[in-house]
Design an enzyme around this catalytic site. Structure first.
Site, PDB file in Angstrom:
ATOM      1  N   THR A 100       0.958  -1.302   0.107  1.00 31.82           N
ATOM      2  CA  THR A 100      -0.019   0.017  -0.027  1.00 31.82           C
ATOM      3  C   THR A 100       0.811   1.374   0.052  1.00 31.82           C
ATOM      4  O   THR A 100       1.996   1.365   0.368  1.00 31.82           O
ATOM      5  CB  THR A 100      -0.946   0.019   1.381  1.00 31.82           C
ATOM      6  OG1 THR A 100      -1.683   1.283   1.392  1.00 31.82           O
ATOM      7  CG2 THR A 100      -0.313  -0.333   2.522  1.00 31.82           C
ATOM      8  N   ASP A 101       0.214   2.281  -0.671  1.00 34.84           N
ATOM      9  CA  ASP A 101       0.891   3.744  -0.354  1.00 34.84           C
ATOM     10  C   ASP A 101       1.091   4.210   1.112  1.00 34.84           C
ATOM     11  O   ASP A 101       1.869   5.033   1.172  1.00 34.84           O
ATOM     12  CB  ASP A 101      -0.064   4.807  -1.246  1.00 34.84           C
ATOM     13  CG  ASP A 101      -1.304   5.055  -0.690  1.00 34.84           C
ATOM     14  OD1 ASP A 101      -1.666   4.364   0.212  1.00 34.84           O
ATOM     15  OD2 ASP A 101      -2.047   5.930  -1.284  1.00 34.84           O
ATOM     16  N   GLU A 102       0.390   3.804   2.092  1.00 29.34           N
ATOM     17  CA  GLU A 102       0.500   3.936   3.397  1.00 29.34           C
ATOM     18  C   GLU A 102       1.725   3.787   3.868  1.00 29.34           C
ATOM     19  O   GLU A 102       2.289   4.469   4.899  1.00 29.34           O
ATOM     20  CB  GLU A 102      -0.753   3.451   3.851  1.00 29.34           C
ATOM     21  CG  GLU A 102      -2.194   3.839   3.599  1.00 29.34           C
ATOM     22  CD  GLU A 102      -3.006   3.506   4.385  1.00 29.34           C
ATOM     23  OE1 GLU A 102      -3.061   3.591   5.748  1.00 29.34           O
ATOM     24  OE2 GLU A 102      -4.449   3.275   3.896  1.00 29.34           O
ATOM     25  N   TYR A 112      -1.468  -0.406  11.158  1.00 27.86           N
ATOM     26  CA  TYR A 112      -1.680  -1.080   9.912  1.00 27.86           C
ATOM     27  C   TYR A 112      -0.601  -0.736   9.037  1.00 27.86           C
ATOM     28  O   TYR A 112       0.110  -1.773   8.295  1.00 27.86           O
ATOM     29  CB  TYR A 112      -3.047  -0.671   9.132  1.00 27.86           C
ATOM     30  CG  TYR A 112      -3.095  -1.141   7.714  1.00 27.86           C
ATOM     31  CD1 TYR A 112      -3.261  -2.304   7.168  1.00 27.86           C
ATOM     32  CD2 TYR A 112      -2.888   0.223   6.876  1.00 27.86           C
ATOM     33  CE1 TYR A 112      -3.124  -2.692   5.775  1.00 27.86           C
ATOM     34  CE2 TYR A 112      -3.138  -0.508   5.282  1.00 27.86           C
ATOM     35  CZ  TYR A 112      -3.166  -1.500   4.788  1.00 27.86           C
ATOM     36  OH  TYR A 112      -3.264  -1.902   3.596  1.00 27.86           O
ATOM     37  N   LYS A 136       2.357  -3.366   7.248  1.00 24.98           N
ATOM     38  CA  LYS A 136       2.585  -3.636   5.882  1.00 24.98           C
ATOM     39  C   LYS A 136       3.989  -3.277   5.420  1.00 24.98           C
ATOM     40  O   LYS A 136       4.730  -4.061   4.785  1.00 24.98           O
ATOM     41  CB  LYS A 136       1.609  -2.807   5.190  1.00 24.98           C
ATOM     42  CG  LYS A 136       0.008  -3.228   5.082  1.00 24.98           C
ATOM     43  CD  LYS A 136      -0.195  -4.444   4.617  1.00 24.98           C
ATOM     44  CE  LYS A 136      -0.015  -4.743   3.165  1.00 24.98           C
ATOM     45  NZ  LYS A 136      -0.544  -5.907   2.658  1.00 24.98           N
TER      46      LYS A 136
HETATM   47  P1  NAD Z   1      -9.715  -7.457   2.354  1.00 22.62           P
HETATM   48  O1  NAD Z   1      -9.702  -7.134   3.897  1.00 22.62           O
HETATM   49  O2  NAD Z   1     -10.999  -7.220   1.673  1.00 22.62           O
HETATM   50  O3  NAD Z   1      -9.543  -8.854   2.255  1.00 22.62           O
HETATM   51  C1  NAD Z   1      -8.363  -9.786   3.091  1.00 22.62           C
HETATM   52  C2  NAD Z   1      -8.594 -10.961   2.629  1.00 22.62           C
HETATM   53  O4  NAD Z   1      -7.504 -11.655   3.308  1.00 22.62           O
HETATM   54  C3  NAD Z   1     -10.138 -11.821   3.381  1.00 22.62           C
HETATM   55  O5  NAD Z   1     -10.495 -12.468   2.347  1.00 22.62           O
HETATM   56  C4  NAD Z   1      -9.669 -12.264   4.441  1.00 22.62           C
HETATM   57  O6  NAD Z   1     -10.418 -13.597   4.891  1.00 22.62           O
HETATM   58  C5  NAD Z   1      -8.103 -12.744   4.019  1.00 22.62           C
HETATM   59  N1  NAD Z   1      -7.221 -13.231   5.259  1.00 22.62           N
HETATM   60  C6  NAD Z   1      -7.151 -12.404   6.335  1.00 22.62           C
HETATM   61  N2  NAD Z   1      -6.336 -13.116   7.197  1.00 22.62           N
HETATM   62  C7  NAD Z   1      -5.819 -14.330   6.606  1.00 22.62           C
HETATM   63  C8  NAD Z   1      -5.011 -15.309   7.037  1.00 22.62           C
HETATM   64  N3  NAD Z   1      -4.230 -15.267   8.179  1.00 22.62           N
HETATM   65  N4  NAD Z   1      -4.922 -16.222   6.088  1.00 22.62           N
HETATM   66  C9  NAD Z   1      -5.499 -16.368   5.004  1.00 22.62           C
HETATM   67  N5  NAD Z   1      -6.502 -15.357   4.593  1.00 22.62           N
HETATM   68  C10 NAD Z   1      -6.513 -14.369   5.283  1.00 22.62           C
HETATM   69  O7  NAD Z   1      -8.351  -6.526   1.771  1.00 22.62           O
HETATM   70  P2  NAD Z   1      -8.312  -5.770   0.541  1.00 22.62           P
HETATM   71  O8  NAD Z   1      -8.938  -4.573   0.712  1.00 22.62           O
HETATM   72  O9  NAD Z   1      -8.836  -6.777  -0.709  1.00 22.62           O
HETATM   73  O10 NAD Z   1      -6.713  -5.746   0.505  1.00 22.62           O
HETATM   74  C11 NAD Z   1      -6.110  -6.691   0.026  1.00 22.62           C
HETATM   75  C12 NAD Z   1      -4.593  -6.691   0.060  1.00 22.62           C
HETATM   76  O11 NAD Z   1      -4.273  -5.143  -0.555  1.00 22.62           O
HETATM   77  C13 NAD Z   1      -4.153  -6.337   1.483  1.00 22.62           C
HETATM   78  O12 NAD Z   1      -2.832  -6.712   1.487  1.00 22.62           O
HETATM   79  C14 NAD Z   1      -3.799  -4.667   1.587  1.00 22.62           C
HETATM   80  O13 NAD Z   1      -3.075  -4.278   2.404  1.00 22.62           O
HETATM   81  C15 NAD Z   1      -3.594  -4.360   0.222  1.00 22.62           C
HETATM   82  N6  NAD Z   1      -4.197  -2.936  -0.113  1.00 22.62           N
HETATM   83  C16 NAD Z   1      -5.458  -2.817  -0.098  1.00 22.62           C
HETATM   84  C17 NAD Z   1      -6.040  -1.501  -0.592  1.00 22.62           C
HETATM   85  C18 NAD Z   1      -7.421  -0.973  -0.353  1.00 22.62           C
HETATM   86  O14 NAD Z   1      -7.496   0.216  -0.846  1.00 22.62           O
HETATM   87  N7  NAD Z   1      -8.256  -2.053   0.038  1.00 22.62           N
HETATM   88  C19 NAD Z   1      -4.991  -0.556  -1.056  1.00 22.62           C
HETATM   89  C20 NAD Z   1      -3.696  -0.983  -1.122  1.00 22.62           C
HETATM   90  C21 NAD Z   1      -3.280  -2.098  -0.839  1.00 22.62           C
END
Ligand code: NAD
Length: 331
Positions: free
Chosen positions: A124-126, A148, A152
């Site tokens: 993430t950008d964060e 968070y 990351k």
């Molecule tokens: P989300 O919270 O919607 O989904 C996370 C998924 O991971 C869920 O399906 C959950 O069941 C699974 N999970 C959690 N713990 C687990 C474990 N111990 N073992 C197996 N599965 C597990 O998240 P998202 O928004 O889809 O984000 C996905 C990735 O992208 C993350 O790594 C997040 O840091 C990154 N990200 C998200 C955003 C955003 O805007 N949503 C932006 C940048 C980066």
């Protein structure tokens, strides 16, 4: 290509799985997901009809299971599984360190043992922290402020250390804020949309002056796919190019597409940790891998809100549920 997708039942992961299955050179997709509060098999929907998809319910923290899944001929890993909601990390950082840091370590260890060709760590950008001005490049320092983002940043370094130590083909993607259908209704766009659609108020911190870059989930998946196929091991790629908006501007757009009035917006004092602005330079992925975000914000915001309007059965029960602090399976 045999691709292991961790967190593939979550928001971005499920969109990514569906995009992978459109490609003929994908022989097998295995989703490993613990189905925490944020993971839902419904997110994969019709993808289950594709015989190339298999689903493993379990945690990335379960070393025995991860070893078994990795040994089943994975050539590529795309690692989404994480605790992903900043607000929850302000309440309790422990699960974030467990899943995001320890879980990444378990995965890169197993991927290194099995000499997986490419390991894409989704970040993430964060991790760059707030920037008053300018844009973070991939070489900018990691200055996370909230638990968070700190977890990351730590996981990015763990993944990259597996490249340097074991030669694992690690690439890291860092994307800006994603939006689109089927996002868990705790993140600002689905939270506000589901409230406004029910005529309920929404709350902005401060004067809503915090700036985020909004990228459609399909554009992020395009970038992650480009890195999976052509990224150079050991490299980091920023994925952005969405639209920069203050939260107040975003709220105005949501009021418009939800057909709601400004009287539904309330203001509370800003929280102690709330990064003012994130911004990333994404020229590296554009120049080297041909990434081009294509989705227009206003059009896609309307389509996203429309998805929530048409699918209340997918989010209304989640709003009834208590607000559980996720404890990943296997811990
Ligand atoms: P989300 O919270 O919607 O989904 C996370 C998924 O991971 C869920 O399906 C959950 O069941 C699974 N999970 C959690 N713990 C687990 C474990 N111990 N073992 C197996 N599965 C597990 O998240 P998202 O928004 O889809 O984000 C996905 C990735 O992208 C993350 O790594 C997040 O840091 C990154 N990200 C998200 C955003 C955003 O805007 N949503 C932006 C940048 C980066």
């Amino acid at each position: 290509m045999n691709v292991l997708v961790t967190g593939g039942a979550g928001f971005i992961g499920s969109h990514f799985v569906k995009s992978l299955l459109l490609d003929d050179d994908i022989a097998k997709v295995t989703v490993l997901d613990a189905l925490t509060y944020a993971g839902h098999v419904e997110n994969l929907g019709k993808a289950f009809l594709d015989p190339r998809l298999s689903f493993v319910h379990g945690s990335i923290l379960d070393g025995v299971l991860v070893e078994q899944v990795m040994a089943a001929g994975q050539t590529h890993v795309v690692h989404f599984a994480a605790e992903s909601h900043v607000d929850r990390s302000l309440q309790a950082g422990g699960p974030f360190v467990q899943t995001n840091v320890m879980g990444t370590q378990v995965l890169v260890d197993a991927a290194s043992r099995h000499q997986v060709e490419r390991f894409v760590h989704v970040s993430t950008d964060e991790v760059y922290g707030p920037l008053a001005e300018g844009m973070a490049t991939e070489d900018s320092p990691l200055l996370p402020t909230v638990p968070y983002a700190a977890s990351k940043a730590a996981s990015d370094l763990i993944a990259l250390s597996a490249y340097r130590t074991y030669g694992l083909g690690v690439c890291v993607t860092r994307s800006s804020n994603c939006y689109g259908p089927a996002q868990y209704p705790e993140k600002i766009i689905p939270l506000f949309a589901t409230r406004l659609l029910r005529g309920e108020p929404v709350t902005l911190h401060g004067r809503g002056e915090h700036v985020r870059n909004w990228l459609h989930v399909a554009d992020n998946c395009q970038g992650i796919g480009a890195v999976m196929r052509g990224g150079v091991p050991g490299e980091v790629y920023n994925i952005a190019g969405g639209t920069d908006l203050t939260n107040a501007q975003l709220t105005e757009m949501l009021l418009e597409v939800c057909g709601a009035g400004p009287e539904l917006v309330t203001y509370v004092p800003d929280r102690r940790a709330n990064d003012r602005r994130y911004a990333m330079d994404w020229s590296k992925i554009a120049n080297q891998l041909g990434y081009r975000p294509e989705r227009d914000l206003m059009t896609e915001l309307a389509a996203t809100v429309d998805w929530y309007r048409r699918n209340p059965e997918r989010w209304a029960p989640l709003l009834q549920a208590p607000y559980p602090l996720a404890v990943p399976a296997g811990v």
